[in-house]
Scaffold this active site. Structure first.
Site, PDB file in Angstrom:
ATOM      1  N   GLU A 100       0.746  -1.149  -0.073  1.00 13.09           N
ATOM      2  CA  GLU A 100      -0.176   0.030   0.135  1.00 13.09           C
ATOM      3  C   GLU A 100       0.962   1.174  -0.064  1.00 13.09           C
ATOM      4  O   GLU A 100       1.676   1.402   0.728  1.00 13.09           O
ATOM      5  CB  GLU A 100      -0.975   0.145   1.166  1.00 13.09           C
ATOM      6  CG  GLU A 100      -2.024   1.023   0.973  1.00 13.09           C
ATOM      7  CD  GLU A 100      -3.150   0.768   2.329  1.00 13.09           C
ATOM      8  OE1 GLU A 100      -3.307  -0.064   2.627  1.00 13.09           O
ATOM      9  OE2 GLU A 100      -3.564   2.121   2.691  1.00 13.09           O
ATOM     10  N   LYS A 120      -7.897  -1.424  11.051  1.00 10.94           N
ATOM     11  CA  LYS A 120      -7.150  -1.825   9.779  1.00 10.94           C
ATOM     12  C   LYS A 120      -6.078  -0.819   9.477  1.00 10.94           C
ATOM     13  O   LYS A 120      -4.753  -1.275   9.010  1.00 10.94           O
ATOM     14  CB  LYS A 120      -8.045  -1.520   8.589  1.00 10.94           C
ATOM     15  CG  LYS A 120      -7.532  -2.284   7.366  1.00 10.94           C
ATOM     16  CD  LYS A 120      -6.935  -1.230   6.421  1.00 10.94           C
ATOM     17  CE  LYS A 120      -6.514  -1.884   5.188  1.00 10.94           C
ATOM     18  NZ  LYS A 120      -5.682  -0.937   4.290  1.00 10.94           N
ATOM     19  N   ASP A 168       4.128 -14.745  11.423  1.00 12.51           N
ATOM     20  CA  ASP A 168       2.680 -14.874  11.069  1.00 12.51           C
ATOM     21  C   ASP A 168       1.744 -13.973  11.164  1.00 12.51           C
ATOM     22  O   ASP A 168       1.109 -13.889  12.182  1.00 12.51           O
ATOM     23  CB  ASP A 168       2.453 -16.367  11.761  1.00 12.51           C
ATOM     24  CG  ASP A 168       1.225 -16.962  11.106  1.00 12.51           C
ATOM     25  OD1 ASP A 168       0.393 -16.318  10.475  1.00 12.51           O
ATOM     26  OD2 ASP A 168       1.223 -18.316  11.594  1.00 12.51           O
ATOM     27  N   HIS A 190      -2.737  10.317  -0.064  1.00  5.48           N
ATOM     28  CA  HIS A 190      -2.781   8.916  -0.539  1.00  5.48           C
ATOM     29  C   HIS A 190      -2.566   9.228  -2.107  1.00  5.48           C
ATOM     30  O   HIS A 190      -1.830   8.253  -2.588  1.00  5.48           O
ATOM     31  CB  HIS A 190      -4.162   8.328  -0.168  1.00  5.48           C
ATOM     32  CG  HIS A 190      -4.371   7.023  -0.340  1.00  5.48           C
ATOM     33  ND1 HIS A 190      -3.883   5.939   0.340  1.00  5.48           N
ATOM     34  CD2 HIS A 190      -4.887   6.362  -1.519  1.00  5.48           C
ATOM     35  CE1 HIS A 190      -4.181   4.857  -0.233  1.00  5.48           C
ATOM     36  NE2 HIS A 190      -4.783   5.124  -1.286  1.00  5.48           N
TER      37      HIS A 190
HETATM   38  C1  MEV Z   1      -6.040   2.963   4.811  1.00  5.99           C
HETATM   39  O1  MEV Z   1      -5.322   1.834   4.323  1.00  5.99           O
HETATM   40  C2  MEV Z   1      -6.069   3.104   6.404  1.00  5.99           C
HETATM   41  C3  MEV Z   1      -7.121   4.000   7.030  1.00  5.99           C
HETATM   42  O2  MEV Z   1      -8.379   4.001   6.144  1.00  5.99           O
HETATM   43  C4  MEV Z   1      -7.079   3.895   8.267  1.00  5.99           C
HETATM   44  C5  MEV Z   1      -8.233   5.186   9.126  1.00  5.99           C
HETATM   45  O3  MEV Z   1      -9.134   5.225   8.389  1.00  5.99           O
HETATM   46  O4  MEV Z   1      -7.976   5.305  10.375  1.00  5.99           O
HETATM   47  C6  MEV Z   1      -6.706   5.495   6.332  1.00  5.99           C
END
Ligand code: MEV
Length: 438
Positions: free
Chosen positions: A85, A279, A295, A392
């Protein structure tokens, strides 16, 4: 739809590639070329990778990168990350730099206990089973002495074995719930070997326990396996600073601190947000887990179970402001190893661990937790200020240009151009077209 194949694992690598290319792909020649192009030019290295798993055809690359400037408990680290990513490493590096100037990250190991269970069915008198267990426990421990000898010499081994009664949930269901200290090893093989021996000893001793009826002697072992839920193999990482130091170009310090704490609190109470929030944390955690040969499936499973331990899925990080001090921390279960498994086999993993100065498992737990906290800080900071798309999409720009077939020179010009312009799919397409028609 391709047809079933017999004895695939016994075919040579060339035959496997031919089979897949001709049975499952549109252009067999192109498939063969692609798979071969991703082979390592060093046949020794390729052989090593071929033997990690069954039916290896080629390699699947992920970028291996470094996020420098992590000050952790007063020591500086450059953290290796393996991830696809685009914005993750940049975000980690930015967070590291931000906290470097404010005293860095502080960490604490809250526990190192691993878990394994023997699940069995006993349809008899529960009191008799309890008396049997008192006699069984020392037998269980001595039955694994040859497996535990070396681990014990180094200070690890079996912490405890408990009999747990779940017969109210499933008729006759009991467990030997066992806890372990596996030091620098993740310990899966050690734990599973002990458990399988426990299961055999359980059956053997039950057969010899005179107070049991024939049916009681005949208890049934369902399975013996470690648990990836490790709530007592836990690490905490924290950052803090006076609110005034949080000011940035996008927002005054007070407002930033308030919005940041609100954002974390939202993830604490609302599962839809909590999952995405976590995430983002796992973006950092998984990347280090992969780069250090651990792992990630085990870690993911355990972490998310921990996030739901109160009965509702919730944030792994917490934030508050107290007496003008902003505090942000994570508590996360991480069962990691820095010896055994891939750590001594995979050349890039060995390098990853060397870059981290050959950490113990506890040190690696601290570094991984910090990577998760740093990643979350970067994500939430963007979310409550500029939004994430700006950064991003800038990071994603090269991917887009590669996809559009831009030349090296065009990429250079457009990276410069988009330093001052908004990146969207349409704007990149248009800018590339403009250059190409000039
Ligand atoms: C993207 O990989 C992760 C985010 O969505 C995490 C978040 O929203 O805190 C930017």
């Amino acid at each position: 739809m391709n047809s079933p194949v017999e004895g695939f694992s016994k075919l040579s690598k060339t035959d496997k590639i031919n089979w897949i290319a001709h049975n499952c792909t549109d252009d067999p020649e192109a498939t063969i070329q692609l798979l071969e192009r991703y082979w390592n030019s060093d046949s020794e290295v390729q052989k090593l990778h071929d033997e990690f798993i069954e039916n290896t055809l080629s390699n699947y690359y992920l970028p291996f990168a470094i996020a420098p400037n992590f000050l952790i408990d007063g020591e500086l680290f450059a953290i290796p990350m393996a991830i696809e990513e685009s914005s993750v490493v940049a975000a980690a590096s930015k967070s590291a730099k931000f906290w470097l100037e404010k005293g860095g990250f502080k960490t604490e190991i809250l526990g190192t206990e691993k878990v394994g269970q023997v699940h069995f069915i006993y349809k008899g008198d529960a009191e008799k089973l309890k008396s049997f267990f008192d006699i069984l426990k020392p037998e269980l421990l001595s039955s694994v002495s040859s497996i535990t000898k070396n681990m014990e010499k180094r200070g690890g081994g079996i912490n405890n074995i408990e009999l747990r009664d779940f017969s109210d949930k499933i008729d006759g269901y009991y467990q030997l719930h066992c806890t372990f200290e596996t030091l620098d090893a993740m310990g899966a093989n050690f734990i599973n070997s002990c458990l399988e021996q426990f299961a055999a000893t359980l059956k053997e001793q039950a057969n010899m326990f005179e107070a049991f009826s024939e049916e009681e002697k005949n208890m049934e072992v369902v399975m013996s396996i470690l648990s990836n839920y490790v709530p007592n193999c836990l690490v905490k990482a924290e950052v803090s600073c006076p609110i005034a130091e949080l000011g940035n170009d996008d927002m005054p310090a007070e407002e930033f601190a308030k919005k940041f704490v609100q954002a974390v609190n939202i993830a604490n109470v609302e599962p839809y947000r909590a999952v995405t929030h976590n995430k983002g944390i796992m973006n950092g955690i998984d990347a280090v887990i992969l780069a250090t040969g651990n792992d990630f499936r085990a870690v993911e499973a355990g972490v998310h179970a921990y996030a739901a331990k109160e009965g509702q899925y919730s944030s792994l990080t917490h934030a508050c402001v107290e007496d003008g001090i902003f505090k942000f921390w994570i508590e996360v279960p991480l069962a990691l190893g820095t010896v055994g498994g891939l750590t001594t086999l995979h050349p890039m993993v060995k390098l990853g661990l060397e870059i981290l100065q050959h950490p113990s498992a506890q040190q690696l737990m601290k570094i991984v937790a910090v990577a998760g906290l740093a990643q979350n800080f970067a994500a939430v900071r963007s979310l409550v200020t500029t939004g994430i798309q700006k950064g991003h999409m800038k990071m994603h720009l090269l991917n887009m240009l590669n996809q559009m077939g831009a030349s090296e020179d065009e990429k250079k010009q457009l990276v410069e151009h988009f330093k001052h312009n908004t990146v969207t799919n349409a704007s990149v397409q248009e800018a590339l077209k403009n250059i190409q028609t000039q």
